[in-house]
Scaffold this motif. Structure first.
Motif, PDB file in Angstrom:
ATOM      1  N   PRO A  64      61.559 -17.947 -41.229  1.00 39.50           N
ATOM      2  CA  PRO A  64      61.683 -18.549 -39.898  1.00 39.50           C
ATOM      3  C   PRO A  64      62.819 -17.895 -39.116  1.00 39.50           C
ATOM      4  O   PRO A  64      63.930 -17.731 -39.629  1.00 39.50           O
ATOM      5  N   GLY A  65      62.523 -17.489 -37.902  1.00 35.41           N
ATOM      6  CA  GLY A  65      63.512 -16.845 -37.043  1.00 35.41           C
ATOM      7  C   GLY A  65      63.945 -17.780 -35.930  1.00 35.41           C
ATOM      8  O   GLY A  65      64.427 -18.882 -36.165  1.00 35.41           O
ATOM      9  N   LEU A  66      63.748 -17.352 -34.711  1.00 40.36           N
ATOM     10  CA  LEU A  66      64.146 -18.120 -33.546  1.00 40.36           C
ATOM     11  C   LEU A  66      63.155 -19.253 -33.309  1.00 40.36           C
ATOM     12  O   LEU A  66      61.941 -19.006 -33.261  1.00 40.36           O
ATOM     13  N   ILE A  89      60.221 -12.334 -33.696  1.00 39.26           N
ATOM     14  CA  ILE A  89      61.213 -13.237 -33.120  1.00 39.26           C
ATOM     15  C   ILE A  89      61.107 -14.608 -33.800  1.00 39.26           C
ATOM     16  O   ILE A  89      62.085 -15.141 -34.298  1.00 39.26           O
ATOM     17  N   ALA A  90      59.903 -15.183 -33.844  1.00 42.84           N
ATOM     18  CA  ALA A  90      59.702 -16.485 -34.487  1.00 42.84           C
ATOM     19  C   ALA A  90      59.758 -16.384 -36.006  1.00 42.84           C
ATOM     20  O   ALA A  90      60.122 -17.338 -36.684  1.00 42.84           O
ATOM     21  N   VAL A 137      73.855 -21.240 -33.747  1.00 39.01           N
ATOM     22  CA  VAL A 137      73.937 -22.494 -33.005  1.00 39.01           C
ATOM     23  C   VAL A 137      73.006 -22.310 -31.809  1.00 39.01           C
ATOM     24  O   VAL A 137      73.288 -21.520 -30.906  1.00 39.01           O
ATOM     25  N   PHE A 138      71.878 -23.028 -31.841  1.00 37.07           N
ATOM     26  CA  PHE A 138      70.858 -22.852 -30.818  1.00 37.07           C
ATOM     27  C   PHE A 138      71.199 -23.613 -29.541  1.00 37.07           C
ATOM     28  O   PHE A 138      72.066 -24.487 -29.525  1.00 37.07           O
ATOM     29  N   ALA A 171      64.611 -10.945 -34.629  1.00 35.80           N
ATOM     30  CA  ALA A 171      65.578 -12.022 -34.867  1.00 35.80           C
ATOM     31  C   ALA A 171      65.962 -12.039 -36.348  1.00 35.80           C
ATOM     32  O   ALA A 171      66.042 -13.090 -36.973  1.00 35.80           O
ATOM     33  N   GLU A 172      66.182 -10.861 -36.907  1.00 33.95           N
ATOM     34  CA  GLU A 172      66.476 -10.744 -38.336  1.00 33.95           C
ATOM     35  C   GLU A 172      67.756 -11.475 -38.723  1.00 33.95           C
ATOM     36  O   GLU A 172      67.799 -12.185 -39.726  1.00 33.95           O
TER      37      GLU A 172
END
Length: 195
Positions: free
Chosen positions: A184-186, A176-177, A99-100, A64-65
């Motif tokens: 901080p990623g996803l 990912i996280a 945008v999550f 999730a770079e």
């Protein structure tokens, strides 16, 4: 010679919308951080929102770079190359944000992508990019390559996931996280989809 444009319209818009592949480039603020370049495709997963903004669907992947870099500093460049037809390269330099799925804007943004079943690909976020600089240049050294169609492997892999299993999949992955550089990623667990 390259030219600079005020907006994404006319010939530029037509060119961008015709390309089956584009690349994203992001980096952390740290000078020794990892620069990331990612290919993006899948028909229907990219839209031009207006003359100064674009968006694309951020699907399940191995890291999730891009999300991590955008959360830290917002800098992003998108690039399209003409692999068929006249040579051309277009770059959109700008500020982006993920945008999550639990964001109130998510359903309205997702409605802008009617030509793809986003649920079949492990949709994580929608990346919105506001253009600050739009440039094109010659693509004289870009080779000719033909587009034969999208691969079906991504949808075959992620169509069987629901929110819970997709979140569990992401939680098992190393980057990912958090990004390769510890940013901080996803956000996990993955928020339920609002659509």
């Amino acid at each position: 010679m390259g030219k600079t444009y005020e907006r994404i319209d006319g010939r530029l818009r037509t060119f961008i919308e015709a390309q089956p592949l584009f690349f994203t480039a992001t980096a952390p603020l740290s000078g020794d951080g990892t620069v990331n370049v990612s290919p993006k495709g899948l028909k229907g997963s990219f839209v031009i929102l207006d003359e100064r903004a674009v968006a694309y669907l951020d699907f399940a992947g191995s890291t999730a770079e891009t999300v991590a870099h955008l959360r830290e500093n917002g800098r992003i460049t998108l690039m399209w190359c003409a692999f068929e037809g006249p040579p051309n390269i277009v770059r959109v330099h700008g500020r982006g944000e993920p945008v999550f799925r639990d964001d109130p804007r998510f359903p309205e943004l997702l409605a802008r992508f009617p030509d793809i079943d986003a649920t079949a690909h492990g949709l994580r976020a929608i990346i919105v990019v506001h253009a600050e600089l739009v440039r094109d240049s010659c693509g004289y050294s870009v080779p000719f390559m033909s587009y034969d169609g999208d691969r079906d492997l991504h949808a075959r892999r992620f169509a069987r996931e629901d929110d819970a299993s997709l979140s569990a999949y992401f939680e098992k992955k190393d980057h990912i996280a958090t990004s390769l550089d510890g940013l901080p990623g996803l956000p996990l667990p993955l928020p339920p989809s609002t659509v």
